[in-house]
Write an enzyme that holds these catalytic residues in place. Structure first.
Site, PDB file in Angstrom:
ATOM      1  N   HIS A   1     -10.290 -14.526  45.546  1.00 59.38           N
ATOM      2  CA  HIS A   1     -10.185 -13.103  45.226  1.00 59.38           C
ATOM      3  C   HIS A   1      -9.155 -12.439  46.137  1.00 59.38           C
ATOM      4  CE1 HIS A   1     -14.117 -14.311  43.664  1.00 59.38           C
ATOM      5  NE2 HIS A   1     -14.036 -13.285  42.834  1.00 59.38           N
TER       6      HIS A   1
ATOM      7  N   HIS B   1      -8.399  -9.654  33.442  1.00 56.88           N
ATOM      8  CA  HIS B   1      -9.762  -9.696  33.995  1.00 56.88           C
ATOM      9  C   HIS B   1     -10.563  -8.465  33.558  1.00 56.88           C
ATOM     10  CE1 HIS B   1     -12.705 -11.565  36.466  1.00 56.88           C
ATOM     11  NE2 HIS B   1     -12.668 -10.726  37.478  1.00 56.88           N
TER      12      HIS B   1
ATOM     13  N   ASP C   1      -8.945 -13.244  41.676  1.00 51.35           N
ATOM     14  CA  ASP C   1      -9.566 -12.243  40.803  1.00 51.35           C
ATOM     15  C   ASP C   1      -9.641 -10.867  41.454  1.00 51.35           C
ATOM     16  OD1 ASP C   1      -9.968 -14.307  39.060  1.00 51.35           O
ATOM     17  OD2 ASP C   1     -12.141 -14.006  38.852  1.00 51.35           O
ATOM     18  N   ASP C   2      -9.779  -9.860  40.593  1.00 47.56           N
ATOM     19  CA  ASP C   2     -10.199  -8.487  40.936  1.00 47.56           C
ATOM     20  C   ASP C   2      -9.094  -7.580  41.449  1.00 47.56           C
ATOM     21  OD1 ASP C   2     -12.614  -9.512  40.199  1.00 47.56           O
ATOM     22  OD2 ASP C   2     -13.550  -9.373  42.168  1.00 47.56           O
TER      23      ASP C   2
ATOM     24  N   HIS D   1     -14.043  -4.284  34.796  1.00 51.41           N
ATOM     25  CA  HIS D   1     -14.815  -5.314  35.502  1.00 51.41           C
ATOM     26  C   HIS D   1     -16.322  -5.172  35.262  1.00 51.41           C
ATOM     27  CE1 HIS D   1     -16.125  -8.051  38.793  1.00 51.41           C
ATOM     28  NE2 HIS D   1     -14.950  -8.620  38.567  1.00 51.41           N
TER      29      HIS D   1
END
Length: 292
Positions: free
Chosen positions: A238, A144, A93-94, A148
């Site tokens: 991540h 995603h 993620d991210d 965020h």
């Protein structure tokens, strides 16, 4: 006679004190019961809003119990996809990140495994080369959101714009549209369910949180995965973490151990559908137009 009166009066005073103490005890018990009831009701409300959806159980990896409020529509939220093929999915993620994404790609290539990268639209704009490198290496990209932000307090229209903005950022640099969306921090509400259905996205969460975002030591991350993993699990990691990310080193420890146990590491799309669940587009493709 006077002594008797004093003695009786003392007894009456003593009895009154006991009654008052008993009343305080009863009052305290009632208050605690009211507090416990309020906490129970709050917990049920939060669960209904999807705040704790990460902890919900799933049958065959699918959560079909939730329906958008007033819509009467079933949804599917994936935490895992249990199978007898020893398949599991790594997800990141991210990102993308200019340093850690390429490093992670190198490690994955070393062991010949594929993964899914849930990208933040803003970061795709900052580091487009890292985003395209993910696809060029044969991996899958997921949505995603663009900024965020937590989605819990957003409306369906606001969430829809977040998803579309991220989608546009990805398609502008990679000619690719994802079909899976992961909400930041796993926080969900009915607005996300509605927006995902309208945009033909499926919601993907995870079974194992490695806590790499908390800078858990690499060895502890690897051991946690090995202790918990089962065929069909989706593992959360991540590729965008602050300085000294533990994720690359944890991957170097855990991937060979998983392979030695017989696990096959695949993308989320391969795990759920048997193939990659993104769509490559071009200017002349009928699927290539922007969705409004």
């Amino acid at each position: 006679m006077a002594r008797g009166n004093r003695s009786m009066g003392g007894c009456e005073s003593l009895g009154g004190g006991r009654i008052r103490r008993a009343a305080w005890v009863i009052g305290a018990v009632i208050l605690l019961a009211l507090v416990a009831t309020a906490l129970w009701l709050w917990g049920r409300t939060s669960a209904n809003e999807g705040v704790s959806v990460v902890m919900q159980s799933a049958v065959d990896g699918e959560d079909q119990a939730c329906a958008a409020e007033g819509g009467g529509r079933e949804e599917i939220v994936y935490h895992s996809r249990k199978n007898d093929r020893m398949e599991i999915a790594l997800s990141f993620d991210d990102g993308p990140h200019p340093r850690y994404t390429p490093e992670i790609l190198s490690i994955l290539a070393e062991y010949g495994v594929r993964a899914t990268f849930f990208m933040v639209g803003e970061n795709v704009g900052y580091y487009p080369d890292a985003a395209t490198a993910v696809l060029e290496a044969g991996h899958e990209i997921g949505n995603h959101t663009f900024s965020h932000h937590r989605l819990r307090k957003m409306t369906a229209d606001e969430i829809r714009e977040e998803i579309l903005a991220c989608e546009d950022a990805i398609s502008s640099v990679a000619e690719y549209r994802p079909r899976f969306v992961r909400p930041p921090e796993g926080c969900m509400n009915d607005g996300l369910r509605q927006a995902a259905a309208e945009l033909d996205y499926r919601i993907v969460l995870w079974d194992i949180d490695t806590l790499d975002w908390a800078h858990t030591p690499p060895a502890a991350i690897a051991q946690h995965i090995l202790d918990e993993v089962e065929a069909g699990d989706i593992i959360l990691m991540h590729d965008f973490i602050g300085h000294n990310s533990p994720t690359p080193e944890a991957l170097r420890l855990v991937i060979p151990a998983l392979i030695e146990r017989g696990y096959r590491l695949v993308t989320v799309g391969e795990l759920i559908d048997g193939d990659e669940s993104g769509v490559r587009v071009s200017d002349g493709d009928e699927t290539g137009g922007k969705r409004g």
